[in-house]
Design a protein around this motif. Structure first.
Motif, PDB file in Angstrom:
ATOM      1  N   LEU A 103       0.854  -1.188   0.000  1.00  0.00           N
ATOM      2  CA  LEU A 103       0.000   0.000   0.000  1.00  0.00           C
ATOM      3  C   LEU A 103       0.889   1.236   0.000  1.00  0.00           C
ATOM      4  CD1 LEU A 103      -2.854   1.286   0.369  1.00  0.00           C
ATOM      5  CD2 LEU A 103      -2.506   1.034   2.841  1.00  0.00           C
ATOM      6  N   TYR A 104       0.634   2.124  -0.951  1.00  0.00           N
ATOM      7  CA  TYR A 104       1.403   3.358  -1.093  1.00  0.00           C
ATOM      8  C   TYR A 104       0.488   4.529  -0.759  1.00  0.00           C
ATOM      9  CZ  TYR A 104       4.370   0.293  -3.907  1.00  0.00           C
ATOM     10  OH  TYR A 104       5.160  -0.747  -4.352  1.00  0.00           O
ATOM     11  N   ARG A 105       0.998   5.472   0.037  1.00  0.00           N
ATOM     12  CA  ARG A 105       0.212   6.650   0.383  1.00  0.00           C
ATOM     13  C   ARG A 105       0.819   7.873  -0.287  1.00  0.00           C
ATOM     14  NH1 ARG A 105      -0.760  11.034   4.176  1.00  0.00           N
ATOM     15  NH2 ARG A 105       1.408  10.988   4.803  1.00  0.00           N
ATOM     16  N   LEU A 106      -0.011   8.557  -1.064  1.00  0.00           N
ATOM     17  CA  LEU A 106       0.404   9.800  -1.707  1.00  0.00           C
ATOM     18  C   LEU A 106      -0.419  10.937  -1.128  1.00  0.00           C
ATOM     19  CD1 LEU A 106       0.942   7.463  -3.932  1.00  0.00           C
ATOM     20  CD2 LEU A 106       1.293   9.413  -5.407  1.00  0.00           C
ATOM     21  N   SER A 107       0.221  12.065  -0.902  1.00  0.00           N
ATOM     22  CA  SER A 107      -0.515  13.214  -0.396  1.00  0.00           C
ATOM     23  C   SER A 107       0.183  14.496  -0.819  1.00  0.00           C
ATOM     24  CB  SER A 107      -0.631  13.158   1.130  1.00  0.00           C
ATOM     25  OG  SER A 107       0.642  13.228   1.720  1.00  0.00           O
ATOM     26  N   CYS A 108      -0.581  15.558  -0.813  1.00  0.00           N
ATOM     27  CA  CYS A 108      -0.052  16.898  -1.057  1.00  0.00           C
ATOM     28  C   CYS A 108      -1.067  17.876  -0.474  1.00  0.00           C
ATOM     29  CB  CYS A 108       0.186  17.149  -2.553  1.00  0.00           C
ATOM     30  SG  CYS A 108      -1.299  17.182  -3.557  1.00  0.00           S
ATOM     31  N   SER A 109      -0.732  19.131  -0.459  1.00  0.00           N
ATOM     32  CA  SER A 109      -1.658  20.128   0.080  1.00  0.00           C
ATOM     33  C   SER A 109      -2.890  20.243  -0.818  1.00  0.00           C
ATOM     34  CB  SER A 109      -0.968  21.498   0.175  1.00  0.00           C
ATOM     35  OG  SER A 109      -0.767  22.021  -1.130  1.00  0.00           O
ATOM     36  N   ASP A 110      -3.980  20.702  -0.239  1.00  0.00           N
ATOM     37  CA  ASP A 110      -5.198  20.915  -1.022  1.00  0.00           C
ATOM     38  C   ASP A 110      -4.963  21.926  -2.146  1.00  0.00           C
ATOM     39  OD1 ASP A 110      -6.606  19.088   0.471  1.00  0.00           O
ATOM     40  OD2 ASP A 110      -7.823  20.581   1.534  1.00  0.00           O
ATOM     41  N   ASP A 111      -4.188  22.967  -1.869  1.00  0.00           N
ATOM     42  CA  ASP A 111      -3.900  23.971  -2.899  1.00  0.00           C
ATOM     43  C   ASP A 111      -3.175  23.346  -4.084  1.00  0.00           C
ATOM     44  OD1 ASP A 111      -5.118  25.994  -1.455  1.00  0.00           O
ATOM     45  OD2 ASP A 111      -3.236  26.767  -0.620  1.00  0.00           O
ATOM     46  N   GLU A 112      -2.167  22.531  -3.792  1.00  0.00           N
ATOM     47  CA  GLU A 112      -1.420  21.872  -4.867  1.00  0.00           C
ATOM     48  C   GLU A 112      -2.316  20.891  -5.627  1.00  0.00           C
ATOM     49  OE1 GLU A 112       1.420  20.802  -7.560  1.00  0.00           O
ATOM     50  OE2 GLU A 112       1.467  22.491  -6.169  1.00  0.00           O
ATOM     51  N   ALA A 113      -3.100  20.118  -4.891  1.00  0.00           N
ATOM     52  CA  ALA A 113      -4.007  19.155  -5.527  1.00  0.00           C
ATOM     53  C   ALA A 113      -4.980  19.874  -6.463  1.00  0.00           C
ATOM     54  CB  ALA A 113      -4.762  18.366  -4.465  1.00  0.00           C
ATOM     55  N   TRP A 114      -5.547  20.995  -6.005  1.00  0.00           N
ATOM     56  CA  TRP A 114      -6.508  21.718  -6.842  1.00  0.00           C
ATOM     57  C   TRP A 114      -5.829  22.287  -8.086  1.00  0.00           C
ATOM     58  CZ3 TRP A 114     -10.957  21.334  -8.476  1.00  0.00           C
ATOM     59  CH2 TRP A 114     -11.528  22.340  -9.262  1.00  0.00           C
ATOM     60  N   LYS A 115      -4.601  22.782  -7.961  1.00  0.00           N
ATOM     61  CA  LYS A 115      -3.868  23.280  -9.139  1.00  0.00           C
ATOM     62  C   LYS A 115      -3.692  22.167 -10.162  1.00  0.00           C
ATOM     63  CE  LYS A 115      -1.203  26.804  -6.741  1.00  0.00           C
ATOM     64  NZ  LYS A 115       0.099  27.159  -6.186  1.00  0.00           N
ATOM     65  N   ARG A 116      -3.357  20.984  -9.689  1.00  0.00           N
ATOM     66  CA  ARG A 116      -3.184  19.834 -10.596  1.00  0.00           C
ATOM     67  C   ARG A 116      -4.508  19.486 -11.278  1.00  0.00           C
ATOM     68  NH1 ARG A 116       0.339  15.850  -6.621  1.00  0.00           N
ATOM     69  NH2 ARG A 116       2.236  17.106  -6.615  1.00  0.00           N
ATOM     70  N   ILE A 117      -5.572  19.517 -10.513  1.00  0.00           N
ATOM     71  CA  ILE A 117      -6.892  19.183 -11.077  1.00  0.00           C
ATOM     72  C   ILE A 117      -7.318  20.227 -12.102  1.00  0.00           C
ATOM     73  CG2 ILE A 117      -9.348  18.996 -10.518  1.00  0.00           C
ATOM     74  CD1 ILE A 117      -8.405  17.640  -7.867  1.00  0.00           C
ATOM     75  N   GLU A 118      -7.089  21.496 -11.807  1.00  0.00           N
ATOM     76  CA  GLU A 118      -7.431  22.544 -12.778  1.00  0.00           C
ATOM     77  C   GLU A 118      -6.685  22.323 -14.100  1.00  0.00           C
ATOM     78  OE1 GLU A 118      -8.679  26.719 -10.855  1.00  0.00           O
ATOM     79  OE2 GLU A 118      -6.609  26.123 -10.406  1.00  0.00           O
ATOM     80  N   ALA A 119      -5.409  22.007 -14.015  1.00  0.00           N
ATOM     81  CA  ALA A 119      -4.619  21.753 -15.224  1.00  0.00           C
ATOM     82  C   ALA A 119      -5.140  20.521 -15.947  1.00  0.00           C
ATOM     83  CB  ALA A 119      -3.143  21.590 -14.866  1.00  0.00           C
ATOM     84  N   ARG A 120      -5.474  19.502 -15.193  1.00  0.00           N
ATOM     85  CA  ARG A 120      -5.998  18.258 -15.776  1.00  0.00           C
ATOM     86  C   ARG A 120      -7.360  18.489 -16.417  1.00  0.00           C
ATOM     87  NH1 ARG A 120      -6.059  13.877 -11.312  1.00  0.00           N
ATOM     88  NH2 ARG A 120      -8.176  14.569 -10.976  1.00  0.00           N
ATOM     89  N   ASN A 121      -8.184  19.314 -15.793  1.00  0.00           N
ATOM     90  CA  ASN A 121      -9.501  19.619 -16.362  1.00  0.00           C
ATOM     91  C   ASN A 121      -9.388  20.268 -17.744  1.00  0.00           C
ATOM     92  OD1 ASN A 121     -11.063  18.591 -14.269  1.00  0.00           O
ATOM     93  ND2 ASN A 121     -11.333  20.571 -13.259  1.00  0.00           N
TER      94      ASN A 121
END
Length: 154
Positions: A103-121
């Protein structure tokens, strides 16, 4: 020994990017739920149909990844594993097949996660569209790993 690699993390944590690298390193077959959902239902399935679509995809994928383990092929399960119940259930299935589980756990800040999602969108390549409200609302469904869950931190 055959191994199932489980990828845990919230939206935008980098799970699929990590899973793509891991599949090459481990010489494994990768199962990424968003890719299957997009191929079968488009990048923004209607909210009222989403749960049913997800369940069908999950059942189909489980038939495939368990078969891979049965025939000696390692798998990377890029599902997020948001709930302890689901993690426990999948670990039990893996154990019943005589395979190993990591089991691998990945995490980052909510701000970073949202930036990635915006780019992915904007790209809409192999991922689903995620609205900001969805990102916030789904946090209530995300269960972090418990202290007793052995994991590899990424």
């Amino acid at each position: 020994m055959r191994t199932a690699h489980l990828i845990h993390g919230y939206l935008g944590a980098g799970k699929t990017t990590f899973a793509k690298a891991l599949e090459k390193e481990a010489i494994a077959i990768r199962f990424t739920q968003d890719e299957w959902m997009k191929k079968l239902y488009g990048d923004d399935p209607p909210a009222e149909q989403f749960a049913g679509c997800t369940n069908r995809v999950s059942e189909l994928m489980e038939e495939m990844w368990t078969r891979c383990l049965q025939v000696g092929v390692d798998v990377v399960l890029d599902f997020g594993f948001w709930s302890r119940a689901e993690r426990d259930r999948v670990r039990s299935v893996i154990c019943s097949l005589g395979a190993d589980c990591r089991l691998y756990r990945l995490s980052c800040s909510d701000d970073e996660a949202w930036k990635r999602i915006e780019a992915r969108n904007l790209k809409r390549d192999s991922s689903l569209y995620i609205a900001r409200n969805t990102f916030e609302v789904l946090k209530a469904r995300f269960e972090p790993l418990s202290d007793d869950e052995s994991r590899i931190e990424v």
